[in-house]
Enzyme design. Structure first.
Site, short mmCIF file in Angstrom:
data_model
loop_
_atom_site.label_atom_id
_atom_site.label_comp_id
_atom_site.label_asym_id
_atom_site.label_seq_id
_atom_site.Cartn_x
_atom_site.Cartn_y
_atom_site.Cartn_z
CG MET A 145 39.27 -14.17 2.98
SD MET A 145 38.72 -15.76 3.59
CE MET A 145 40.29 -16.59 3.88
CB SER A 146 36.10 -8.61 4.69
OG SER A 146 37.09 -8.15 5.59
CG ASN A 194 46.89 -15.52 10.02
OD1 ASN A 194 45.77 -15.03 10.20
ND2 ASN A 194 47.41 -15.72 8.83
CB SER A 251 37.24 -12.60 11.92
OG SER A 251 36.64 -13.21 10.85
CG HIS A 289 37.70 -19.28 11.39
ND1 HIS A 289 37.88 -17.95 11.04
CD2 HIS A 289 36.49 -19.35 12.00
CE1 HIS A 289 36.82 -17.26 11.43
NE2 HIS A 289 35.96 -18.07 12.01
CE1 TYR A 346 33.38 -17.12 4.23
CE2 TYR A 346 35.03 -15.43 3.81
CZ TYR A 346 34.22 -16.12 4.70
OH TYR A 346 34.26 -15.83 6.02
CD GLU A 347 29.18 -15.70 4.92
OE1 GLU A 347 28.23 -16.17 5.58
OE2 GLU A 347 29.68 -14.58 5.14
CG HIS A 371 33.06 -12.79 4.72
ND1 HIS A 371 32.39 -13.03 5.89
CD2 HIS A 371 34.17 -12.08 5.04
CE1 HIS A 371 33.08 -12.49 6.89
NE2 HIS A 371 34.16 -11.90 6.40
CB ALA A 386 40.76 -11.19 11.48
CG HIS A 407 31.81 -13.69 10.83
ND1 HIS A 407 32.26 -12.50 10.34
CD2 HIS A 407 32.83 -14.55 10.70
CE1 HIS A 407 33.52 -12.64 9.94
NE2 HIS A 407 33.89 -13.88 10.15
N1 HPA Z 1 44.54 -14.88 4.66
C1 HPA Z 1 43.31 -14.44 4.30
N2 HPA Z 1 42.44 -13.98 5.16
C2 HPA Z 1 42.76 -13.96 6.46
C3 HPA Z 1 44.02 -14.40 6.92
C4 HPA Z 1 44.94 -14.89 5.96
O1 HPA Z 1 46.08 -15.31 6.28
N3 HPA Z 1 44.02 -14.25 8.27
C5 HPA Z 1 42.82 -13.71 8.61
N4 HPA Z 1 42.06 -13.52 7.52
#
Ligand code: HPA
Length: 285
Positions: A216-217, A240, A33, A253, A90-91, A88, A118, A66
């Protein structure tokens, strides 16, 4: 032959006969990401590209930030095939569809895989903007991409997972970070399905389970690649702090993309130095 192998061979030979694959890559690189710009940087001498949408039956990313294409290029003397954008779970794709591009890059000849992403920082010593070398992962919240008939030509039915992230590559990465004066952290990454971010209670749980990073990857991709015998390295960018680690912060995001944009130059320097430094002798010979 399993259906999996048949599908992979079909896609590989279709690209091959149409001259879409310019070389046998040494290294496969997945850009996470907000990190996709690496494929457009000066460090990456682009040779060819294939949008995923031009590969029949290929999963296509639906997420902003993406892009979806294979980009082939040179970094120093290394031949690199790069995934600019990944798909991903989740898609709505199944796990075996999500890892298909990884298997295809292995089929093209790549023996080394650098996964980037990320991630949310769970470890309280991390800060947004930190780079973390993935030392291990937790896959237990995801279905395994190895479920189904085993393709013995890829790897064994019950693969060992005691050392997924190559010590040699991690040492190389550490050396590059030191030279660039980047304070590289190390940590355990946990993959959840997403697309929602976590609750503070979930992050407390993940912390107790030993996770330093959440995303998530990456994990299912690493598992499929390890099954196929690739040498793997993973770099997370902490975009973050995870939910509740800093109380009151709301995750978005946009924040993930903004931190990635700020880290872009350091990311480019680290990845370039790493790709150039990987010793190819002795890899899977
Ligand atoms: N959680 C899950 N996936 C993420 C996060 C998060 O805080 N930051 C970037 N991808």
């Amino acid at each position: 032959m399993t259906d999996l192998k048949r599908e992979l061979e079909y896609k590989y030979f279709d690209l091959k006969v149409n001259n879409r694959i310019p070389f046998e890559p040494d290294i496969a690189l997945v850009l996470g990401s907000g990190l996709g710009d690496y494929a457009d940087s000066e460090a990456f001498i682009k040779v060819a590209e294939i949008p995923y949408s031009e590969i029949e039956g290929f999963p296509v990313s639906t997420v902003s930030g993406h892009d979806g294409r294979f980009v082939f290029g040179m970094v120093g003397d290394k031949k690199v095939v790069c995934m600019k954008g990944r798909v991903h779970y989740y898609e709505g794709y199944t796990v075996d569809k999500v890892v298909l591009p990884i298997r295809l890059m292995r089929r093209m000849g790549a023996k080394i895989l650098l996964l980037t992403n990320a991630a949310g920082g769970i470890n309280p010593t991390y800060r947004p903007g930190d780079f973390v070398s993935i030392s291990d992962h937790i896959s237990s919240f995801m279905p395994s991409p190895l479920i189904g008939p085993n393709e013995d030509s890829f790897g064994v039915r019950f693969p060992d997972m005691s050392l997924v992230y190559s010590e040699m590559l991690r040492d190389t990465l550490k050396g590059c970070a030191k030279e660039l004066e980047i304070d590289l952290k190390e940590g355990v990454y946990v993959q959840l399905t997403g697309p929602n971010y976590e609750t503070p209670a979930e992050i407390r749980m993940l912390s107790r389970l030993g996770a330093d990073l959440v995303g998530m990857s990456t994990v299912i991709e690493a598992m499929a690649a390890h099954h196929m015998g690739m040498e793997i390295c993973g770099i997370s960018l902490v975009t973050n702090m995870a939910s509740g680690v800093i109380s009151g912060a709301v995750l978005s995001h946009e924040e993930v993309k903004e931190t990635a944009a700020v880290a872009k130059e350091r990311f480019t320097a680290l990845v370039t130095s790493f790709l150039r430094s990987i010793p190819m002798s002795g890899i899977m010979e």
